[in-house]
Design a protein around this motif. Sequence first.
Motif, mmCIF file in Angstrom:
data_model
loop_
_atom_site.group_PDB
_atom_site.id
_atom_site.type_symbol
_atom_site.label_atom_id
_atom_site.label_comp_id
_atom_site.label_asym_id
_atom_site.label_seq_id
_atom_site.Cartn_x
_atom_site.Cartn_y
_atom_site.Cartn_z
ATOM 1 N N ARG A 1 0.574 4.061 -3.066
ATOM 2 C CA ARG A 1 0.165 5.449 -2.893
ATOM 3 C C ARG A 1 1.195 6.405 -3.498
ATOM 4 O O ARG A 1 0.836 7.411 -4.112
ATOM 5 N N GLU B 1 0.796 -1.228 0.000
ATOM 6 C CA GLU B 1 0.000 0.000 0.000
ATOM 7 C C GLU B 1 0.828 1.277 0.000
ATOM 8 O O GLU B 1 0.551 2.195 -0.780
ATOM 9 N N PRO B 2 1.873 1.419 0.852
ATOM 10 C CA PRO B 2 2.638 2.678 0.813
ATOM 11 C C PRO B 2 3.233 2.956 -0.559
ATOM 12 O O PRO B 2 3.199 4.091 -1.043
ATOM 13 N N ALA C 1 3.537 9.724 4.514
ATOM 14 C CA ALA C 1 4.371 9.117 3.482
ATOM 15 C C ALA C 1 5.235 8.043 4.122
ATOM 16 O O ALA C 1 5.546 8.093 5.313
ATOM 17 N N PRO C 2 5.649 7.025 3.356
ATOM 18 C CA PRO C 2 6.514 5.982 3.917
ATOM 19 C C PRO C 2 7.848 6.565 4.363
ATOM 20 O O PRO C 2 8.387 7.470 3.730
ATOM 21 N N GLU C 3 8.362 6.048 5.468
ATOM 22 C CA GLU C 3 9.649 6.502 5.962
ATOM 23 C C GLU C 3 10.764 5.750 5.254
ATOM 24 O O GLU C 3 10.672 4.553 5.014
ATOM 25 N N LEU D 1 -2.742 10.831 4.923
ATOM 26 C CA LEU D 1 -1.974 9.659 5.327
ATOM 27 C C LEU D 1 -0.484 9.961 5.237
ATOM 28 O O LEU D 1 -0.030 10.659 4.330
ATOM 29 N N GLY E 1 3.065 -1.239 8.677
ATOM 30 C CA GLY E 1 3.830 -1.879 7.608
ATOM 31 C C GLY E 1 3.605 -3.363 7.490
ATOM 32 O O GLY E 1 4.336 -4.054 6.779
ATOM 33 N N TYR F 1 -0.829 1.913 10.447
ATOM 34 C CA TYR F 1 0.413 2.104 9.705
ATOM 35 C C TYR F 1 1.573 1.397 10.406
ATOM 36 O O TYR F 1 2.475 2.007 10.948
ATOM 37 N N TRP G 1 10.976 3.846 -0.471
ATOM 38 C CA TRP G 1 9.572 3.502 -0.720
ATOM 39 C C TRP G 1 9.415 2.140 -1.365
ATOM 40 O O TRP G 1 8.301 1.639 -1.467
#
Length: 738
Positions: A115, A111-112, A229-231, A227, A483, A481, A234
């Motif tokens: 997006r 999902e991350p 953002a991924p850390e 939402l 992961g 969230y 990505w």
Amino acid sequence: MEVPGAGRNRRIGPYALLGSGRTVGGGELFAARTDEGLLVTVTVAGPEPAANPEFRDRLRAAVEAARRLSGAFLVPVVDADADAPVPWVATRFTAGLPLRHVVDRHGPLGEPALRVLADGLARALAVLHGAGTVHGEVDPDSVLLTMDGPRIGALGLVGVTASPPPSPTDDMFGLGSTVLYAASGGEQDTDALPASLREVIGGCLYREPSDRPTAEQLVDYLEHQGLPAPEGGWLPPAVTADMAAAAAAVGSARAVQVPVPPRPVRAPGTGVSRRNVLLGIAGGAALLGGGAAALAFSGDSAPPSEGRAGGPGTTARPTRPSGARTTSAPSPSRSSADGPEPVVLAGPDAVKAWSRTGKRAPTCLEASDKVVMVVTDKATSFLEAASGDRAFEALNARKTFGANSSHHPTAYADGVFYLFCETPGQFDLLAAFDAADGKVKWAVSLAASDPGGAKIVSNYGRQYLAASGGTVYVCGLVRDYDGKFSIHDAVTGYIRAFAATTGKKLWQVQGTDINNVLVPPTGSRLLAASAIPSKQPGRVQMIDAARKGARGWKVPLRYPSDYFSSGWPLTGYADGNFLFAGGKGDTLSVVDAATGTEKWHQRFEARNGDRVRMGAPFSNPDGATVYVPVGSELVALATADGTPRWIATLDGASDTGGANRFKASLRLGGREAQCSADTVFATDSAKTLWAIDAATGRARWKYSDPSQPDVGFRWTVGGDRVFIASHLTMTAIAADGR
């Protein structure tokens, strides 16, 4: 590949081609290098367009336009020659891998990453479309995944070569298909999309181009979800390792994993949706059952077996259950008499009571017997139900992405309209409007009521709104969230209750035992279905609103997987009883709402031997009759004991050529069928709305509208009228059709 005009040393213009090329849209792509060592990507046009002088003119103009474009997710044009023996375009070399290669080798993205992919492509297309250009070849081959986000060329040769040229809506369809490919691993299964993307990416795939979102609207939609953002990186480590190897093979600089770049900041007031769109896809699976079904009462307390009853050509009729049964003391089956003969629906065209044309297409509707609330992406208006004239002043509350089969943002109860909405500068609002004067009674921020404070730890997706007994209910799904999300995990749902008079939050419950939630029009008992992984047992259970959401009785179900995805429930309520699909979707179970004791059940069998799948059951306002859509048939049963009263059946083909079916039988929920006091309204897959006499099952009238979007009619019932939105036009029809 031998490139015409490249010469023996495999050069094109000033560039030496490196390695073999790959086909993308209207040309072949090569990594290439200048004599000074600068890396570029060269796209070489195919021989057919190269022989067309018109193509060269269009390419020349497109290159000039592309040179002026820049964006974080666009690969810029650095050189081109439209007059060469073989026309070519050079773009800046970007170390990365085609999306198709990544998915084929490593599987679907999480999902991350999805997006980031959707957001990056939408931002790139927003730049292109804003400059009046179209890409034309957005697909898994043309999209490049890099260490810091997706990339797509500022120029697509298909956009230059195609005749007629593609449109921005074609690009959006390509974006939707590309994200779906990345989510599903190549299977065109929209259930593979995460909940945060399912609505908007589904909208990109609408058949009607005008119903697709713009690139700017997609960016707005993702931004407004809020939402994080991924850390860090990505993409998965295995993918970045492949990228590094691919970059090294062409001698590029060492690839380094870097965080996703921050989203560009736009000035206030920019990025506002430019037009109304209908966003969303069918909630859950499409339930394709036999076109004709019959009823067969089973006195067995266990769910029915897998086997079919009756082969092709059978003409079994509904049978009357003789007596109710309870789970504690099942009674045996008894002999049965023939049920009612199916009535083929046929009726005159409806006479419109009134019709009004507005400036914006409605995104959702709600109605009382006196007022119609019409919501667009710009404002909320109120019309007189009897005349269509303006009832009150419009409000600046709006709903950009409106109602669909898995999201319903409106409700009406006790003289008050309720709406999920936005206002300029405010999002995620729940508002209450007085139906007597159109004034705002109260409005609360749903985001403020989410747990977690300033730190976003979960996304509380709001799927539907209901009001009953002085309480307003917000229902949806929770996404954490951490992961660790997998489509095989159980999903967490929630119910949030607010006081109807003040908007004060009363209580909230959540858990994997709460997914689809039914709020009856009366009483304090709710029905929730468990949100379960596929192919595992589930259950329905009572939620006691009078005890702040305390769990009550539970009923296990053996085969629920097809009926328990997110969205509206495959459940109903009638006269103190809860209704739900049992067995393998072929059995209607009716239980006492207070105790969970089964009163009776009815099994459906296909006349032609196909597997039967019920749609969502619903009831007449007085609760005396239950209606069950099954393929091409709508069956009316007595609520007291399940006695069949009538069967209405559709004839002819759907708008796509298959058998015509009731929309309520093809989806898990939404408002594909509704009732007034004496009329059942139902839509079909031929884009026709039927008004059916509740006493006889015969059609009173029909209303056909081929221009309706594929998602179906946008309509509602208020009193003895039905109100229909068809793009910019609002139409009212009296229940008697006169």
